[in-house]
Write a protein that holds these residues in place. Structure first.
Motif, PDB file in Angstrom:
ATOM      1  N   ILE A 186      43.290 111.815  90.182  1.00 18.85           N
ATOM      2  CA  ILE A 186      43.845 111.209  88.799  1.00 18.85           C
ATOM      3  C   ILE A 186      45.094 111.501  88.307  1.00 18.85           C
ATOM      4  N   GLU A 187      45.964 110.581  88.306  1.00 16.33           N
ATOM      5  CA  GLU A 187      47.440 110.794  87.886  1.00 16.33           C
ATOM      6  C   GLU A 187      47.480 110.626  86.368  1.00 16.33           C
ATOM      7  N   GLY A 188      48.433 111.392  85.708  1.00 12.60           N
ATOM      8  CA  GLY A 188      48.769 111.090  84.496  1.00 12.60           C
ATOM      9  C   GLY A 188      48.010 111.897  83.277  1.00 12.60           C
ATOM     10  N   HIS A 189      47.346 112.688  83.658  1.00 12.23           N
ATOM     11  CA  HIS A 189      46.507 113.560  82.731  1.00 12.23           C
ATOM     12  C   HIS A 189      47.046 114.801  82.754  1.00 12.23           C
ATOM     13  N   GLU A 190      46.968 115.575  81.670  1.00 12.66           N
ATOM     14  CA  GLU A 190      47.380 116.983  81.653  1.00 12.66           C
ATOM     15  C   GLU A 190      46.405 117.934  82.205  1.00 12.66           C
ATOM     16  N   PHE A 191      45.083 117.819  81.846  1.00 13.50           N
ATOM     17  CA  PHE A 191      43.917 118.721  82.433  1.00 13.50           C
ATOM     18  C   PHE A 191      43.318 118.014  83.440  1.00 13.50           C
ATOM     19  N   LEU A 192      42.864 116.716  83.402  1.00 13.80           N
ATOM     20  CA  LEU A 192      42.109 116.132  84.478  1.00 13.80           C
ATOM     21  C   LEU A 192      42.753 115.807  85.688  1.00 13.80           C
ATOM     22  N   LYS A 193      42.478 116.322  86.580  1.00 10.58           N
ATOM     23  CA  LYS A 193      43.115 116.193  87.880  1.00 10.58           C
ATOM     24  C   LYS A 193      42.523 115.342  88.745  1.00 10.58           C
ATOM     25  N   GLY A 194      41.261 115.143  88.853  1.00 12.96           N
ATOM     26  CA  GLY A 194      40.277 114.475  89.818  1.00 12.96           C
ATOM     27  C   GLY A 194      38.872 114.358  89.495  1.00 12.96           C
ATOM     28  N   VAL A 195      38.167 113.519  90.150  1.00 16.25           N
ATOM     29  CA  VAL A 195      36.722 113.239  90.019  1.00 16.25           C
ATOM     30  C   VAL A 195      36.059 113.426  91.454  1.00 16.25           C
ATOM     31  N   ALA A 196      35.043 114.092  91.608  1.00 17.72           N
ATOM     32  CA  ALA A 196      34.532 114.321  92.825  1.00 17.72           C
ATOM     33  C   ALA A 196      32.966 113.885  92.953  1.00 17.72           C
ATOM     34  N   SER A 197      32.327 113.686  94.037  1.00 17.52           N
ATOM     35  CA  SER A 197      31.011 113.434  94.227  1.00 17.52           C
ATOM     36  C   SER A 197      30.631 114.395  95.403  1.00 17.52           C
ATOM     37  N   ILE A 198      29.473 114.701  95.455  1.00 16.61           N
ATOM     38  CA  ILE A 198      28.959 115.865  96.378  1.00 16.61           C
ATOM     39  C   ILE A 198      27.605 115.409  96.876  1.00 16.61           C
ATOM     40  N   VAL A 199      27.426 115.522  98.209  1.00 18.20           N
ATOM     41  CA  VAL A 199      26.076 115.137  98.787  1.00 18.20           C
ATOM     42  C   VAL A 199      25.516 116.271  99.533  1.00 18.20           C
ATOM     43  N   PHE A 200      24.394 116.582  99.430  1.00 15.70           N
ATOM     44  CA  PHE A 200      23.660 117.532  99.961  1.00 15.70           C
ATOM     45  C   PHE A 200      22.517 117.226 100.857  1.00 15.70           C
ATOM     46  N   ASP A 201      22.621 117.835 102.116  1.00 18.31           N
ATOM     47  CA  ASP A 201      21.594 117.377 103.066  1.00 18.31           C
ATOM     48  C   ASP A 201      21.250 116.006 103.448  1.00 18.31           C
ATOM     49  N   ASP A 202      22.578 115.179 103.110  1.00 13.97           N
ATOM     50  CA  ASP A 202      22.249 113.652 103.282  1.00 13.97           C
ATOM     51  C   ASP A 202      21.435 113.020 102.527  1.00 13.97           C
ATOM     52  N   ALA A 203      20.916 113.756 101.388  1.00 12.93           N
ATOM     53  CA  ALA A 203      19.794 113.362 100.769  1.00 12.93           C
ATOM     54  C   ALA A 203      19.941 113.263  99.215  1.00 12.93           C
ATOM     55  N   PHE A 204      20.829 114.209  98.588  1.00 15.40           N
ATOM     56  CA  PHE A 204      20.898 114.299  97.258  1.00 15.40           C
ATOM     57  C   PHE A 204      22.489 114.143  96.572  1.00 15.40           C
ATOM     58  N   LYS A 205      22.622 113.373  96.015  1.00 18.15           N
ATOM     59  CA  LYS A 205      24.237 113.072  95.595  1.00 18.15           C
ATOM     60  C   LYS A 205      24.345 113.455  94.080  1.00 18.15           C
TER      61      LYS A 205
END
Length: 84
Positions: free
Chosen positions: A11-30
């Motif tokens: 994310i561009e243009g924010h002083e502190f927020l630099k990005g957003v992520a998602s993560i998946v565990f064991d191809d089963a839980f996001k």
């Protein structure tokens, strides 16, 4: 539990927020809406999803229950962020 996928959006243009992520565990839980934040020390940190409640505070929606998994998640997300 194994991290099988990480998606990061910078994310561009924010002083502190630099990005957003998602993560998946064991191809089963996001887990979505993990924030990547720049701290006062200029280091990147990860903030798990949360929502505001009527009293003005926030409640966590998902979070690691051990420091070991917290460090693993944070390291994996920040490594992926640094690739893009």
């Amino acid at each position: 539990m194994t991290i099988t996928r990480i998606n990061v959006k910078k994310i561009e243009g924010h002083e502190f927020l630099k990005g957003v992520a998602s993560i998946v565990f064991d191809d089963a839980f996001k887990v979505r809406e993990i924030k990547i934040l720049k701290g006062k020390d200029d280091e990147l940190h990860v903030s798990m999803p949360n929502k505001p409640v009527p009293n003005g505070t926030y409640v966590s929606l998902a979070y690691p229950v051990s420091n070991e998994i917290r460090v693993a998640i944070e390291n994996a997300i920040i490594a992926e962020y640094n690739k893009i």
